[in-house]
Scaffold this motif. Sequence first.
Motif, short mmCIF file in Angstrom:
data_model
loop_
_atom_site.label_atom_id
_atom_site.label_comp_id
_atom_site.label_asym_id
_atom_site.label_seq_id
_atom_site.Cartn_x
_atom_site.Cartn_y
_atom_site.Cartn_z
N LEU A 1 0.83 -1.22 0.00
CA LEU A 1 0.00 0.00 0.00
C LEU A 1 0.86 1.27 0.00
N LYS A 2 2.02 1.20 0.61
CA LYS A 2 2.93 2.36 0.57
C LYS A 2 3.33 2.67 -0.87
N ARG A 3 3.39 1.63 -1.68
CA ARG A 3 3.86 1.83 -3.05
C ARG A 3 2.74 2.24 -4.00
N LEU A 4 1.56 2.18 -3.46
CA LEU A 4 0.43 2.62 -4.29
C LEU A 4 0.77 3.93 -4.98
N ASN A 5 0.78 3.95 -6.27
CA ASN A 5 0.98 5.28 -6.84
C ASN A 5 -0.36 5.94 -7.11
N ILE A 6 -0.30 7.18 -7.47
CA ILE A 6 -1.53 7.98 -7.55
C ILE A 6 -2.53 7.38 -8.53
N GLU A 7 -1.98 6.76 -9.56
CA GLU A 7 -2.83 6.14 -10.56
C GLU A 7 -3.76 5.13 -9.90
N ASP A 8 -3.22 4.40 -8.96
CA ASP A 8 -4.01 3.37 -8.30
C ASP A 8 -5.18 3.96 -7.54
N LEU A 9 -4.97 5.14 -7.04
CA LEU A 9 -6.04 5.81 -6.31
C LEU A 9 -6.99 6.52 -7.26
N GLY A 10 -6.65 6.43 -8.51
CA GLY A 10 -7.35 7.26 -9.48
C GLY A 10 -8.84 6.99 -9.61
N PHE A 11 -9.35 5.82 -9.20
CA PHE A 11 -10.77 5.53 -9.46
C PHE A 11 -11.70 6.56 -8.86
N ALA A 12 -11.36 7.02 -7.63
CA ALA A 12 -12.19 8.06 -7.02
C ALA A 12 -12.24 9.27 -7.93
N ARG A 13 -11.07 9.68 -8.32
CA ARG A 13 -11.00 10.87 -9.17
C ARG A 13 -11.75 10.64 -10.48
N LEU A 14 -11.58 9.48 -11.04
CA LEU A 14 -12.23 9.22 -12.31
C LEU A 14 -13.74 9.28 -12.15
N ASP A 15 -14.23 8.70 -11.03
CA ASP A 15 -15.67 8.78 -10.78
C ASP A 15 -16.13 10.23 -10.74
N ARG A 16 -15.39 10.99 -9.97
CA ARG A 16 -15.72 12.41 -9.88
C ARG A 16 -15.71 13.04 -11.26
N HIS A 17 -14.72 12.66 -12.02
CA HIS A 17 -14.65 13.24 -13.35
C HIS A 17 -15.82 12.82 -14.21
N ARG A 18 -16.17 11.54 -14.09
CA ARG A 18 -17.26 11.08 -14.92
C ARG A 18 -18.54 11.85 -14.58
N ALA A 19 -18.76 11.99 -13.27
CA ALA A 19 -19.94 12.74 -12.84
C ALA A 19 -19.90 14.14 -13.45
N LEU A 20 -18.77 14.73 -13.34
CA LEU A 20 -18.61 16.08 -13.88
C LEU A 20 -18.94 16.10 -15.35
N ARG A 21 -18.50 15.09 -16.06
CA ARG A 21 -18.67 15.10 -17.50
C ARG A 21 -20.12 14.97 -17.93
N VAL A 22 -20.94 14.44 -17.07
CA VAL A 22 -22.36 14.40 -17.38
C VAL A 22 -22.85 15.80 -17.73
N GLY A 23 -22.34 16.74 -17.00
CA GLY A 23 -22.78 18.12 -17.23
C GLY A 23 -21.92 18.86 -18.22
N PHE A 24 -20.86 18.27 -18.71
CA PHE A 24 -20.00 19.07 -19.57
C PHE A 24 -19.39 18.24 -20.68
N PRO A 25 -19.37 18.79 -21.88
CA PRO A 25 -18.83 18.03 -23.01
C PRO A 25 -17.32 17.88 -22.94
N GLU A 26 -16.80 16.78 -23.41
CA GLU A 26 -15.38 16.66 -23.73
C GLU A 26 -15.09 17.58 -24.91
N VAL A 27 -13.97 18.20 -24.93
CA VAL A 27 -13.69 19.17 -25.98
C VAL A 27 -12.56 18.70 -26.88
N ILE A 28 -12.76 18.83 -28.18
CA ILE A 28 -11.71 18.52 -29.15
C ILE A 28 -11.27 19.84 -29.77
N TYR A 29 -10.00 20.17 -29.59
CA TYR A 29 -9.47 21.41 -30.16
C TYR A 29 -8.98 21.11 -31.57
#
Lengths: 254, 254, 254, 254, 254, 254, 254, 254
Positions: free
Chosen positions: D27-55
């Motif tokens: 667990l000490k070696r857990l890198n941030i990526e491993d913890l990423g699911f929380a963030r990704l969830d948050r992001h997914r929720a956020l994306r419901v309200g906002f489009p992905e943008v292609i420049y």
Amino acid sequence: MNEAALRTLLHSVASGEVSVAQATERLKRLNIEDLGFARLDRHRALRVGFPEVIYGPGKTPEQIATLAERLTAAGQTVLATRCGPEAFDAVRARISDATYHPVARCITAVRGRPPQAAGTIVVVTGGTSDIPVAEEAAITAELSGSTVERLWDVGVAGIHRLLASHERLYHATVIIAVAGMEGALPSVIAGLVDRPVVAVPTSVGYGAAFGGLAALLGMLNSCAAGLSVVNIDNGFGAGYVAGLINRLAGLRSE
Amino acid sequence: MNEAALRTLLHSVASGEVSVAQATERLKRLNIEDLGFARLDRHRALRVGFPEVIYGPGKTPEQIATLAERLTAAGQTVLATRCGPEAFDAVRARISDATYHPVARCITAVRGRPPQAAGTIVVVTGGTSDIPVAEEAAITAELSGSTVERLWDVGVAGIHRLLASHERLYHATVIIAVAGMEGALPSVIAGLVDRPVVAVPTSVGYGAAFGGLAALLGMLNSCAAGLSVVNIDNGFGAGYVAGLINRLAGLRSE
Amino acid sequence: MNEAALRTLLHSVASGEVSVAQATERLKRLNIEDLGFARLDRHRALRVGFPEVIYGPGKTPEQIATLAERLTAAGQTVLATRCGPEAFDAVRARISDATYHPVARCITAVRGRPPQAAGTIVVVTGGTSDIPVAEEAAITAELSGSTVERLWDVGVAGIHRLLASHERLYHATVIIAVAGMEGALPSVIAGLVDRPVVAVPTSVGYGAAFGGLAALLGMLNSCAAGLSVVNIDNGFGAGYVAGLINRLAGLRSE
Amino acid sequence: MNEAALRTLLHSVASGEVSVAQATERLKRLNIEDLGFARLDRHRALRVGFPEVIYGPGKTPEQIATLAERLTAAGQTVLATRCGPEAFDAVRARISDATYHPVARCITAVRGRPPQAAGTIVVVTGGTSDIPVAEEAAITAELSGSTVERLWDVGVAGIHRLLASHERLYHATVIIAVAGMEGALPSVIAGLVDRPVVAVPTSVGYGAAFGGLAALLGMLNSCAAGLSVVNIDNGFGAGYVAGLINRLAGLRSE
Amino acid sequence: MNEAALRTLLHSVASGEVSVAQATERLKRLNIEDLGFARLDRHRALRVGFPEVIYGPGKTPEQIATLAERLTAAGQTVLATRCGPEAFDAVRARISDATYHPVARCITAVRGRPPQAAGTIVVVTGGTSDIPVAEEAAITAELSGSTVERLWDVGVAGIHRLLASHERLYHATVIIAVAGMEGALPSVIAGLVDRPVVAVPTSVGYGAAFGGLAALLGMLNSCAAGLSVVNIDNGFGAGYVAGLINRLAGLRSE
Amino acid sequence: MNEAALRTLLHSVASGEVSVAQATERLKRLNIEDLGFARLDRHRALRVGFPEVIYGPGKTPEQIATLAERLTAAGQTVLATRCGPEAFDAVRARISDATYHPVARCITAVRGRPPQAAGTIVVVTGGTSDIPVAEEAAITAELSGSTVERLWDVGVAGIHRLLASHERLYHATVIIAVAGMEGALPSVIAGLVDRPVVAVPTSVGYGAAFGGLAALLGMLNSCAAGLSVVNIDNGFGAGYVAGLINRLAGLRSE
Amino acid sequence: MNEAALRTLLHSVASGEVSVAQATERLKRLNIEDLGFARLDRHRALRVGFPEVIYGPGKTPEQIATLAERLTAAGQTVLATRCGPEAFDAVRARISDATYHPVARCITAVRGRPPQAAGTIVVVTGGTSDIPVAEEAAITAELSGSTVERLWDVGVAGIHRLLASHERLYHATVIIAVAGMEGALPSVIAGLVDRPVVAVPTSVGYGAAFGGLAALLGMLNSCAAGLSVVNIDNGFGAGYVAGLINRLAGLRSE
Amino acid sequence: MNEAALRTLLHSVASGEVSVAQATERLKRLNIEDLGFARLDRHRALRVGFPEVIYGPGKTPEQIATLAERLTAAGQTVLATRCGPEAFDAVRARISDATYHPVARCITAVRGRPPQAAGTIVVVTGGTSDIPVAEEAAITAELSGSTVERLWDVGVAGIHRLLASHERLYHATVIIAVAGMEGALPSVIAGLVDRPVVAVPTSVGYGAAFGGLAALLGMLNSCAAGLSVVNIDNGFGAGYVAGLINRLAGLRSE
């Protein structure tokens, strides 16, 4: 022409003392000033929640004190920015409960309490040298009825310090991010949270910092969406606009 | 609220149909638009003496032609700047007497004749490459009722050409001095005559000319008093302000 | 060769003392200086209506006083700009009726009264910090025979203050609009009135104001026609050119 | 390490298969990526309200179409900015209900409907040439769930047009003010209303406009409080941050 | 008034046909143009040794050809700079012995041979991309009567190539040093030799070269004395001034 | 390896003490320093005609005095630029015949007399504030053996003053033209005469003069051929290069 | 004078054919070129490990092919940067095993294998648009004997992507960080690792990115120590210097 | 959550006190701070070899002394840059063995000795005025365990001085090249040697040096490969990155 005068004119029309043609003529000539009372009312209401601001540079301590006194005499809160201790001495001689904020170099004297916004503004700085600008922003926001949290010295050079604070950032309603040098802090924050970020470049730095230009350009070109920028060292402007935004999120029920 | 509506309201007050309180309320809400008729009149009068201007870049030939047609339909003179021949073709298809000025890249269609100013505007250029900008200035000034004299290619590198023309400069009411590269011409002219000089920097040059910046800075820093400056390549702006100044000197009695 | 010398030479030709060939040779060598008397006369006439100007920076109080004394000794009005109180002390020691204008930091000593222009120059400032520059403009214009009205602190941030004054703007012959920071004031004014507007950017501001550059660029890029621009903080230049323009509108009959 | 893997590890600890020391080490070696699911969830929720943008710039039509298809396949709304008609043809070949906005040069394909914010964003332009940038802002804000009002061509050169619209401005929750040339519009608006103003400088102009620099500096130096600025021509950024702010003011009950 | 006219006037004075007063009046009005003949002579003499120059950009092939023809018709050498092959085709159709220099993009047609200066101009470039500018300088200098040696591609990145050529540099009368990118070459050369060095920055480079600005600033700030600088890419200007300097060192006896 | 050492080595080869292989190896390792004696000789000769220069800023009076003493001890002339009176006091304490030039802020102490150039350098200034820079140029040129004529305050704002002096300009071998503000003087001069003009921009001015940038750009973009430019305020550099040029024109026979 | 010639001369001294005085004289005149063989040897050795570079812009495909052929004929590796497919066609016609790298727009043809450095260079980009510059860096580094890892699109706007890769960053010997827009990536990386970071700003962006200036200034002003910067878009320069650094860490034993 | 807490949690899972679901939840919420101990260890290790740095400007002597004391109390070496003698007095009052470096304006207090790198850093300056910046670089590098050689005043204006030192340059592991004015020194050095060159522009110069901008641009545009650049006057940054590079080359066996 104030409201009373308008009323009088209309009574004269009603009574036939003044013809419709004459009244038409007079009303056509109404200049905007005459219509000003509505606006002034609106402004006065607005001012209940926000201090009149005195910008210190180029004014003598005596001038600052006079302006401050006039405002408090009118029952209004005073915020004087970029003032030295001499200016404060002059103000305190007239307003005994005035306060000096030495880091922000602001003088305040509170009259009445603005409606308190329900949200929270988090003010973040990249380094310790950015704190004066950040304090100016924080004090401005507080005077306009916002709760402010301060988070100093979490610049991107030691990104772990910033990340360690991300819980506090996630709970903010608005974030004011203050940074000099390369000004990368607001970009990083806007990439982490989905709240409006008000970015404040500071003139901290030397050489190719060009007095804050590098930080300003960095913030304007942020690859993260969700941030907007104010002038270099403009803590007041950041605090003001953040206060406006925070108020949108509703008032604290008391 | 136009004048008729105002009159109707006041009649209602006079007749008692509308109470003073109600009328007060309505008039307090008058927005500026409602007062606009006075301003519009003033503007219309002004427009008799000055063309509506269509700025070409970013508009299709069709859009330019539509705007031009609308203006002539309203009896107004057209001046369209920075337009290519395609735009002119589109305009002429709708306005048969439109004229194209290929050097200035302007399209004009005159409707009515503005009051003619008594004075003379002399337009001077430093080099031949500055002529398009100068022509735009000259045409603008002519359309607004000014007599214009053109004096091309008298730059400071051959100062004797300029000095040879000083009689013509002395008889000017206003001078428009157009120059690129180092932009020294307006300084030299303002040192010779005591008339207002409108300086127009052009983007003529290369390298450290930086697209007209060198000429612009040169003109702003002129050690000669009596000149003021417009934007780089802004022939229209120079012609417009020179026309305003020239008109101050009185109209031609006809 | 002054006029007398020329006359003598021509008499010698008429009398045969000097041959045509010799006279031709001498006249061919006439340098411009010799022809200068005409220009000098014209200049002298001009100066009756306009003060000689001493630019203070880089000169000692003693040097300023010497120059001022020489001018008054020649019966000419003195205007010394950007001078401190020490310079004034030195001037007053020699010219007892000299006046110091502390806000504008100008020294004046009037000799003779220039012909008074019939029109009015209105000098407007965006903020209180712009007043020193505006005063320099106003004093310059007054010394050159113009009537000046001052309208301070009507910047665009509170557009109603400006609009409330629009009657005064409509009656102006020329308007000098002085503003720092974003420098939007002249644009707004030029959109309201159809008189020439001389725009003066000031170095008031901080951060991305870049010492007046922001205001300068704003004024040059004005989307309103009818304005032209002078250098940053150049109150004198604005007053001078506005005076030239105002004089075009005719003199006051007295 | 995703949540399932974490759970498995903890079960192994609970069952004694894995020692505490070993688990600590992992667990000490857990890198941030491993913890990423929380963030990704948050992001997914956020994306419901906002489009992905292609420049768009620098991408081929084919690349844009591929990215767009991937997003819609994932049920997400597409916003592609700064795209030409060829890009749209490529997108439509894959996403039949995609829409092209020719003025804004955007491609959109809506999937799901974000929560609708209760407030209103008013998008204002100084001139007609600023409309493409303003449309990009408006479309971005609409896709993120905001109601948008458009108010085109109310620049400060004809201040009465702006003032005539002040009622609409007073009812806005957030204002996006888009202007090129001298960029004074946001200053004037921020002086009229007490709502957050997001200022967008555009590259409209020529000469000393320097590709939008003049407008940018003007907005940063605004003497009016309550505005903040995004990059030149950055309609997307303005729409995004205005959307974030508008959402703070609450959602529409439906 | 040319010399004949002056003579006639003086004869009239001598004969009494014209009074001294009348002649005085006429001569006072002599404008500079009338005195111009001396200057024109001087200019003509000067032109024997130097070509009239036609600056190509912004001119059509036909215009360039017309100007070139007029010059050769007057017996003068032609130098047209920054011209493409189309311009040359147009010129050759009228001037059969015209020459095109494709690297320098110059057209020349020699008429008469200027006095040959005794000294030598060495033209040096830092890289191969600087050669077009250097060739323009070399051709200009040759047309004005100077012997030119070319030394290409001896930039400071391989300082030994430059040092290997120091003998040739020591024998130069004047050196033209042409370099882009960081523009260090002229500094190094001026530190090696005690001859005047004319430094020409070029727009060769990318990124922070900013179109030659980096090279220009480098040359202006040279810590070596003995060099002076012309505009970016201004090969003609460098060749011209080097020719003037070289001529000072005396003419070749032939 | 100096000449004696080289000779010794070769003698050893001649005598067989050192083998050819050994000598080859040693000579291959000769670094440039070892070859330096030729260059040093050349430098020494050069220095007879030109002073060693001490650049004052950033040095203490004591350091300046030490450097100056070392030079005079070696029989060399001293020129110390940008020095205050304190530095002069320190120098005079050690070199009793040192001279202070308060306007140019230079200290000189002449040792030996350089060969006198036959030509004349005319140093011209636009205004009185440019004189310190011009004096630095003049003194530098005089110390290097040139005769210098000074022509102060003939700027283009009063072009007749300049034209009145054209005879003096025509007799110059080289002209140094020093001007601040818009920096037009060198252009006008280069248009009048066919001598090399060394242009020196000065930091005189304010506002958009940007510390001499406006003058610098003006000079670089001159539409007149025959001029080249040195750094802002670089009187020394101008005097040095003008001295090199003037020397080309031959020495005074004495 | 090459080594053989030197040897011959020394033999002549040894044999008495040439006197010591004569030999001294000849050796004193040795110019640096003659000593060049040592340097050339060193250079040749160096080139074994590093390709000769052909900078494409401003060269025709034919010229590029000729240069490339000459290098391979001499047994040297070719790297041609910023070349289009036409250039590659021309090269392949002569060098059948040449390779085109379309993203990096480089042409390579390997001859011999440089000593392989033991360390690893990690090349990181902020966005996908930065990849061409990053590829140019990677290819340059690989050709000079370094092992390269690519890590694309980990910009600070989504800081978690970067943090997720920190293990790979920690194992790098040198890091090349490539980013446009605000250019914050290298700062963040330098705050995470203690390896030298070579920062490459790119011209990716628009508006106030000013062609890479914003990114450049951001990187120069980084508040993190341990990074240094190359020119905008200078992938080659970054790869070259990173290769030099990586080689310091030792070679791979094979 | 520190390691102990993690262990306790896992023990609770092992013992069944805490369910897997609960532990999963808690571990998902682990913020980055909790994982920080590994990073902190790494940082501490790193700091053994490198001083904590205190940037002096904007801090009072008392603040600097407090920070310095805290560091030494923790056994760490202190480096405080850009400090005046007053700051040193305050530091020495608390740390008796602190040292002041007056040229570099640095304060140091060494605690422990970092591992000594085997290579050598050569620090070179163009002029004597660049020495303070160079000393800051040298001291920084020495404190981080590098051997430093100083080579002052070998600028390109007298290229033979530099070439005379080339042996020392060839033996360097890394070179720090410090130069103001045109900043050509690093280019010349990078053309001579194949070692990484860290270029430091300084603000030495005047006029168009623009506070170091000219030198900065010169270095960024170097036509020599192998160099990278730090901010203007950033001696510390150069010393730090050179130290990192030098350490790559291995440690001194002791």
